[in-house]
Design a protein around this motif. Structure first.
Motif, PDB file in Angstrom:
ATOM      1  N   GLY A  26       1.205  -1.293   0.532  1.00 24.33           N
ATOM      2  CA  GLY A  26      -0.108  -0.044   0.054  1.00 24.33           C
ATOM      3  C   GLY A  26       0.743   1.386  -0.065  1.00 24.33           C
ATOM      4  O   GLY A  26       1.701   1.140   0.070  1.00 24.33           O
ATOM      5  N   THR A  27       0.261   2.547   0.665  1.00 24.24           N
ATOM      6  CA  THR A  27       1.020   3.349   0.258  1.00 24.24           C
ATOM      7  C   THR A  27       1.355   3.981   1.388  1.00 24.24           C
ATOM      8  O   THR A  27       1.405   5.045   2.466  1.00 24.24           O
ATOM      9  N   ILE A  28       2.544   3.126   1.363  1.00 25.32           N
ATOM     10  CA  ILE A  28       3.092   3.254   3.013  1.00 25.32           C
ATOM     11  C   ILE A  28       5.253   3.808   2.747  1.00 25.32           C
ATOM     12  O   ILE A  28       5.167   3.998   2.040  1.00 25.32           O
ATOM     13  N   PHE A  29       4.735   5.200   3.599  1.00 26.93           N
ATOM     14  CA  PHE A  29       6.138   6.049   3.581  1.00 26.93           C
ATOM     15  C   PHE A  29       7.262   5.634   4.700  1.00 26.93           C
ATOM     16  O   PHE A  29       8.683   5.631   4.011  1.00 26.93           O
ATOM     17  N   SER A  30       7.015   5.178   5.558  1.00 28.86           N
ATOM     18  CA  SER A  30       8.332   3.866   6.546  1.00 28.86           C
ATOM     19  C   SER A  30       7.385   2.988   7.423  1.00 28.86           C
ATOM     20  O   SER A  30       6.675   3.454   8.111  1.00 28.86           O
ATOM     21  N   ILE A  31       8.265   2.019   7.983  1.00 31.80           N
ATOM     22  CA  ILE A  31       7.929   1.324   9.001  1.00 31.80           C
ATOM     23  C   ILE A  31       8.827   1.331   9.667  1.00 31.80           C
ATOM     24  O   ILE A  31       9.741   0.963   9.761  1.00 31.80           O
ATOM     25  N   ASN A  32       7.615   1.078  11.704  1.00 31.69           N
ATOM     26  CA  ASN A  32       9.061   1.183  12.351  1.00 31.69           C
ATOM     27  C   ASN A  32       8.722  -0.145  13.288  1.00 31.69           C
ATOM     28  O   ASN A  32       9.697  -1.066  12.227  1.00 31.69           O
ATOM     29  N   ALA A  33       8.403  -0.312  14.425  1.00 25.52           N
ATOM     30  CA  ALA A  33       8.751  -1.308  14.324  1.00 25.52           C
ATOM     31  C   ALA A  33       7.269  -2.841  13.972  1.00 25.52           C
ATOM     32  O   ALA A  33       6.472  -2.223  13.235  1.00 25.52           O
ATOM     33  N   MET A  34       7.864  -3.804  13.440  1.00 30.49           N
ATOM     34  CA  MET A  34       6.348  -4.805  13.427  1.00 30.49           C
ATOM     35  C   MET A  34       7.209  -6.042  13.885  1.00 30.49           C
ATOM     36  O   MET A  34       8.026  -6.142  15.249  1.00 30.49           O
ATOM     37  N   GLY A  35       6.034  -6.930  14.397  1.00 28.37           N
ATOM     38  CA  GLY A  35       5.388  -8.433  15.504  1.00 28.37           C
ATOM     39  C   GLY A  35       4.312  -8.608  15.127  1.00 28.37           C
ATOM     40  O   GLY A  35       3.941  -9.163  14.078  1.00 28.37           O
ATOM     41  N   TRP A  36       4.879 -10.077  15.590  1.00 32.44           N
ATOM     42  CA  TRP A  36       4.188 -11.216  15.447  1.00 32.44           C
ATOM     43  C   TRP A  36       3.373 -11.284  16.415  1.00 32.44           C
ATOM     44  O   TRP A  36       4.213 -11.570  17.957  1.00 32.44           O
ATOM     45  N   TYR A  37       2.411 -11.248  16.974  1.00 32.17           N
ATOM     46  CA  TYR A  37       0.956 -11.525  18.076  1.00 32.17           C
ATOM     47  C   TYR A  37       0.711 -13.623  17.154  1.00 32.17           C
ATOM     48  O   TYR A  37       0.645 -13.757  17.017  1.00 32.17           O
ATOM     49  N   ARG A  38       0.390 -13.921  18.718  1.00 29.76           N
ATOM     50  CA  ARG A  38      -0.804 -15.253  18.321  1.00 29.76           C
ATOM     51  C   ARG A  38      -1.902 -14.898  19.614  1.00 29.76           C
ATOM     52  O   ARG A  38      -1.653 -14.496  20.447  1.00 29.76           O
ATOM     53  N   GLN A  39      -2.982 -16.021  19.636  1.00 30.13           N
ATOM     54  CA  GLN A  39      -3.811 -16.215  19.956  1.00 30.13           C
ATOM     55  C   GLN A  39      -4.838 -17.607  19.425  1.00 30.13           C
ATOM     56  O   GLN A  39      -5.280 -18.232  18.480  1.00 30.13           O
ATOM     57  N   ALA A  40      -4.669 -18.306  21.078  1.00 29.34           N
ATOM     58  CA  ALA A  40      -4.614 -19.681  21.374  1.00 29.34           C
ATOM     59  C   ALA A  40      -6.825 -19.529  21.570  1.00 29.34           C
ATOM     60  O   ALA A  40      -6.949 -18.578  21.725  1.00 29.34           O
ATOM     61  N   PRO A  41      -7.589 -19.887  21.538  1.00 30.96           N
ATOM     62  CA  PRO A  41      -8.866 -20.593  20.938  1.00 30.96           C
ATOM     63  C   PRO A  41      -8.964 -20.061  22.972  1.00 30.96           C
ATOM     64  O   PRO A  41      -8.450 -20.896  24.298  1.00 30.96           O
ATOM     65  N   GLY A  42      -9.764 -19.347  23.522  1.00 33.50           N
ATOM     66  CA  GLY A  42     -10.602 -19.030  24.774  1.00 33.50           C
ATOM     67  C   GLY A  42      -9.139 -18.248  25.402  1.00 33.50           C
ATOM     68  O   GLY A  42      -9.316 -17.745  26.439  1.00 33.50           O
ATOM     69  N   TRP A 100       4.006   4.337   8.988  1.00 33.88           N
ATOM     70  CA  TRP A 100       2.988   5.595   8.148  1.00 33.88           C
ATOM     71  C   TRP A 100       2.659   5.452   7.026  1.00 33.88           C
ATOM     72  O   TRP A 100       3.938   5.504   5.871  1.00 33.88           O
ATOM     73  N   ALA A 101       1.985   5.771   6.982  1.00 33.72           N
ATOM     74  CA  ALA A 101       1.187   5.648   4.993  1.00 33.72           C
ATOM     75  C   ALA A 101       1.487   6.840   4.636  1.00 33.72           C
ATOM     76  O   ALA A 101       1.033   7.933   6.013  1.00 33.72           O
ATOM     77  N   GLY A 102       0.823   7.180   3.901  1.00 32.26           N
ATOM     78  CA  GLY A 102       0.768   8.624   2.569  1.00 32.26           C
ATOM     79  C   GLY A 102       0.192   9.292   3.306  1.00 32.26           C
ATOM     80  O   GLY A 102      -1.566   9.038   3.615  1.00 32.26           O
ATOM     81  N   GLY A 103       0.599  10.600   4.188  1.00 32.58           N
ATOM     82  CA  GLY A 103      -0.357  11.557   4.954  1.00 32.58           C
ATOM     83  C   GLY A 103      -1.813  11.146   5.919  1.00 32.58           C
ATOM     84  O   GLY A 103      -2.199  12.353   6.434  1.00 32.58           O
ATOM     85  N   THR A 104      -0.706  10.404   6.575  1.00 32.25           N
ATOM     86  CA  THR A 104      -1.107  10.043   8.182  1.00 32.25           C
ATOM     87  C   THR A 104      -0.104   9.939   8.968  1.00 32.25           C
ATOM     88  O   THR A 104       0.906   9.916   9.299  1.00 32.25           O
TER      89      THR A 104
END
Length: 120
Positions: A26-42, A100-104
């Protein structure tokens, strides 16, 4: 618009490995941190691993030493190498990115999730 799309989930036997990928587009200016989350049932969604723009990493206790997070800045890609998988790793895994996406201003975006099932 920004999209995060995960791939690489599936069914694996205990002790096996999987590699998850996340593509940011998409219209991405710059990416800072990234991560993986997980959700187990319940259960609540929890952090599995995170990586800063500078490459510093952080792992949740249960995955430390078994999972490795990495990223490719040029391709806006995030990866999670999961080794020695256990049944308790079974969950939907979500990718996120603070960017940061374009204009945000800086905002957190999420993918739709990919199912990882560890079972014999």
């Amino acid at each position: 618009q920004v999209q995060l799309v995960e791939s690489g989930g599936g069914l694996v036997q205990p002790g096996g490995s999987l590699r998850l990928s996340c593509s940011a587009s998409g219209t991405i200016f710059s990416i800072n941190a990234m991560g993986w989350y997980r959700q187990a049932p319940g259960k609540q969604r929890e952090l599995a691993a995170a990586i800063t723009s500078g490459g510093s990493t952080n792992y949740a206790g249960p995955v430390k030493g078994r999972f490795t997070i990495s990223r490719d800045h040029a391709k806006n890609m995030l990866y999670l190498q999961m080794n020695s998988l256990k049944p308790e790793d079974t969950a939907v895994y979500y990718c996120n990115a603070d960017l940061w996406a374009g204009g945000t201003s800086l905002a957190r975006y999420w993918g739709q999730g990919t199912q990882v099932t560890v079972s014999s």
